[in-house]
Design an enzyme around this catalytic site. Structure first.
Site, PDB file in Angstrom:
ATOM      1  N   TYR A 282     -24.321 -61.874 -46.144  1.00 34.57           N
ATOM      2  CA  TYR A 282     -23.767 -62.685 -45.436  1.00 34.57           C
ATOM      3  C   TYR A 282     -24.057 -64.107 -45.505  1.00 34.57           C
ATOM      4  CZ  TYR A 282     -20.668 -58.944 -43.637  1.00 34.57           C
ATOM      5  OH  TYR A 282     -19.731 -58.020 -43.503  1.00 34.57           O
ATOM      6  N   ALA A 306     -31.511 -58.695 -39.184  1.00 36.78           N
ATOM      7  CA  ALA A 306     -30.552 -58.111 -40.107  1.00 36.78           C
ATOM      8  C   ALA A 306     -30.702 -58.805 -41.616  1.00 36.78           C
ATOM      9  CB  ALA A 306     -29.067 -58.250 -39.949  1.00 36.78           C
ATOM     10  N   GLY A 310     -31.852 -57.591 -45.944  1.00 35.48           N
ATOM     11  CA  GLY A 310     -30.801 -58.088 -47.079  1.00 35.48           C
ATOM     12  C   GLY A 310     -29.503 -58.128 -46.465  1.00 35.48           C
ATOM     13  N   LYS A 311     -29.216 -58.170 -45.359  1.00 34.76           N
ATOM     14  CA  LYS A 311     -27.665 -58.106 -44.861  1.00 34.76           C
ATOM     15  C   LYS A 311     -27.283 -59.612 -44.660  1.00 34.76           C
ATOM     16  CE  LYS A 311     -28.306 -53.745 -42.384  1.00 34.76           C
ATOM     17  NZ  LYS A 311     -28.031 -53.047 -41.030  1.00 34.76           N
ATOM     18  N   LEU A 312     -28.093 -60.470 -44.557  1.00 32.38           N
ATOM     19  CA  LEU A 312     -27.889 -61.766 -44.548  1.00 32.38           C
ATOM     20  C   LEU A 312     -28.707 -62.537 -45.558  1.00 32.38           C
ATOM     21  CD1 LEU A 312     -26.750 -61.072 -41.373  1.00 32.38           C
ATOM     22  CD2 LEU A 312     -27.353 -63.172 -40.818  1.00 32.38           C
TER      23      LEU A 312
END
Length: 341
Positions: A282, A306, A310-312
């Site tokens: 993201y 997060a 590795g989600k952002l």
């Protein structure tokens, strides 16, 4: 060393890398202020006000047409009166996929077909909270904090599913997104045919604008219970895993992505984990929650945490606002929409 030299040394400021001269100003409120005016004043303040101001900035970025935005919606947001905000965001093209709870879609459908939620109270002055809820039980009224819902509306919703939704799906195993799309179509159809004095709502708007709605924990709701009951007497069933292909494809093919997460739980994780199977992460994220991060629970976990998964993206713009989402969501959305005009 002279006395003057000693005095100069005592008042010499230490080297400061973190500190910069940026004084906190005091919020100026007055009659006739717009939401945009108030949000601007928040930007001069500190603590939660500064976070909300930043959330408006980031939300305006993720509402850009070039950003693929996934919205997570948990909690009793429809009963609390947030339904129109979400439906309008879908209609205006600011949400590309919605992840929510079966409960929110249940309450959304109830209003679409003519039911209403009502103002209530936590307990009566002359009773304990338990005595108050025992009385509501006897009267056939369900309580959601200070909101009441007569139980006959659930009976009407169940009939709506049997008469308008399940017949359209037949004896098939379908994705949850296909199920919610059929629900939205039925809500719009009945709302129009019966000339209901209320908007057709979230699922109807999503159906009309080809925005998928995912409900990964659909079993945890009246909507899910009714789907299960229907599966016991027919060939109908739900395939939860098939939803993930379309959602992951949407994220995979996006140039820029944003997450607007209202509340926590399964919708929050489902939105954020989507980025674990894409090359990127993201670019923008906003979280509105009341859960603190110190417990280690997902609902209050910071968006910075997060980032470690590795989600952002490392350079993503993100902010968490810790306050009641029924207060912050209208402010953040109104402020962000004002930026787009």
């Amino acid at each position: 060393m002279t006395e003057d030299d000693s005095t100069d040394d005592a008042h010499e400021e230490p080297p400061r890398e973190e500190f910069s001269h940026d004084p906190v100003d005091h919020v100026d409120v007055r009659g006739g202020m717009s939401v945009a005016d108030l949000v601007a004043e928040y930007g001069d303040a500190g603590i939660g006000a500064a976070d909300l101001h930043e959330a408006v900035d980031v939300t305006a970025e993720l509402f850009d047409d070039d950003v693929t935005t996934l919205m997570g919606l948990a909690g009793a947001m429809v009963p609390a009166g947030m339904r129109a905000i979400v439906a309008d965001l879908i209609r205006d093209g600011h949400v590309d996929a919605l992840v929510t709870t079966g409960a929110n879609l249940t309450h959304d459908a109830i209003e679409a077909i003519g039911g209403k939620h009502h103002h209530g109270r936590v307990h009566a002055p002359d009773r304990t909270e338990r005595e108050h809820d025992e009385q509501l039980r006897d009267e056939g009224v369900d309580r959601i904090y200070n909101v009441y819902l007569p139980q006959e509306h659930f009976a009407a919703f169940e009939s709506h599913l049997r008469d308008e939704v399940f017949p359209e799906l037949g004896e098939e195993v379908v994705s949850i997104a296909a199920f919610t799309d059929a629900l939205g179509a039925a809500n719009a159809r009945v709302n129009d045919a019966d000339d209901v004095d209320e908007d057709a709502g979230i699922a109807a708007a999503a159906h009309e604008h080809d925005v998928p709605i995912y409900v990964p924990a659909v079993q945890d709701s009246v909507l899910g219970l009714q789907a299960w009951l229907h599966s016991q007497v027919s060939g109908f069933s739900l395939d939860a895993l098939s939803d993930m292909s379309d959602l992951n494809d949407l994220a995979y093919e996006a140039d820029e992505t944003g997450a607007l997460v209202v509340g926590g739980g399964v919708p929050k994780n489902y939105v954020l984990q989507t980025m674990l199977v894409t090359p990127g992460a993201y670019d923008y994220a906003v979280q509105l929650t009341m859960d603190p991060p110190q417990t280690g629970g997902l609902s209050g976990a910071t968006l910075d945490e997060a980032r470690s998964w590795g989600k952002l993206e490392k350079e993503a713009r993100n902010v968490s606002v810790y306050a009641d989402a029924t207060i912050t969501l209208p402010l953040v959305v109104a402020g962000a929409l004002d930026r787009l005009e």
